[in-house]
Design an enzyme around this catalytic site. Structure first.
Site, PDB file in Angstrom:
ATOM      1  N   ASP A   9      89.712 -52.121  99.078  1.00 53.36           N
ATOM      2  CA  ASP A   9      90.415 -53.398  98.974  1.00 53.36           C
ATOM      3  C   ASP A   9      90.254 -53.868  97.525  1.00 53.36           C
ATOM      4  OD1 ASP A   9      91.567 -55.956  99.810  1.00 53.36           O
ATOM      5  OD2 ASP A   9      89.527 -56.723  99.585  1.00 53.36           O
ATOM      6  N   ASP A  11      90.811 -57.616  95.971  1.00 50.32           N
ATOM      7  CA  ASP A  11      90.193 -58.928  95.728  1.00 50.32           C
ATOM      8  C   ASP A  11      88.908 -59.093  96.525  1.00 50.32           C
ATOM      9  OD1 ASP A  11      92.146 -60.138  93.934  1.00 50.32           O
ATOM     10  OD2 ASP A  11      93.507 -60.041  95.646  1.00 50.32           O
ATOM     11  N   ASP A 164      86.019 -56.807 102.117  1.00 46.19           N
ATOM     12  CA  ASP A 164      85.183 -58.011 102.093  1.00 46.19           C
ATOM     13  C   ASP A 164      85.633 -59.077 103.072  1.00 46.19           C
ATOM     14  OD1 ASP A 164      86.439 -60.485  99.929  1.00 46.19           O
ATOM     15  OD2 ASP A 164      87.542 -58.687 100.502  1.00 46.19           O
TER      16      ASP A 164
END
Length: 220
Positions: A9, A11, A164
């Protein structure tokens, strides 16, 4: 499990860009009469598609226009250089040396994805880069991760995802891929509760090295 690919991922995972996104969202919405806090962002915005957020918070506005304007503001604030999450650069280099494939999978738009990869100087290291512009359904739907598996010609059990957010973890798990979570915004317990194998603070965390060394085809 034979590990053949690492999928990141963007960001909050490859780069610690959440503080920029939060600041931009707060300013952008305040200009339009909506006040949010960091807690509001984490509870209502983090990991979601912007169009969903703007439909909810600015129902009288065009969500696509709002999405484009907000992300343009993000890229302006991002600038030309950003350092990846601690240990990410070394991990990617070691994975490339071990002939693993590297992929990026983000709910953000293609322009953001390109901007971040270029700003880190890591663009050439990625064999696949998938964004919200490439699919009909973003995370938590697994389409982005299924597309990455197809593009890299690997099976789900041959990949490892770094995420996240709960939506990202859900998307990867729905595609059948194991997830190691990054605690850039949520606690380890919360991330594991959403389906991550375990959580690490960054890519230098010894827990990640131990896990990778236990996988066939991986590296110490």
């Amino acid at each position: 499990m034979t590990l053949k690919a690492l999928l990141f991922d963007i960001d909050g995972t490859l780069v610690d860009s959440d503080p920029i996104h939060i600041a931009v969202f707060m300013d952008f919405l305040a200009e339009r009469g909506v006040t949010i806090t960091r807690s509001d962002y984490m509870e209502r915005i983090h990991g979601r598609l912007n169009t969903e957020t703007f439909t909810e918070l600015l129902p009288d506005a065009d969500p696509i226009e709002m999405d484009l304007a907000k992300e343009a503001a993000y890229r302006e604030r991002l600038g030309d250089t950003i350092e990846p999450m601690a240990g990410a650069r070394d991990l990617i280099a070691r994975a490339r040396a071990a002939n693993m494939k590297i992929g990026a999978v983000t709910n953000g738009p293609r322009a953001n994805l390109n901007a971040v990869l270029n700003a880190t100087g890591l663009a050439a290291a990625f064999d696949h880069a998938g964004s919200s512009n490439d699919v009909k359904r973003g995370k938590p739907h697994p389409e982005l991760y299924l597309a990455a598996l197809a593009a890299l010609n690997i099976a789900a059990h041959e990949a490892l995802v770094f995420e996240d957010s709960p939506t990202g973890i859900q998307a990867a798990r729905a595609a059948g891929i194991d997830v190691v979570a990054i605690t850039s915004s949520l606690s380890a317990d919360a991330l594991v509760a959403h389906g991550a194998l375990f959580a690490i603070s960054d890519f230098n965390d010894p827990a990640l090295a131990r896990h990778l060394s236990s996988l066939e085809g991986a590296f110490a």
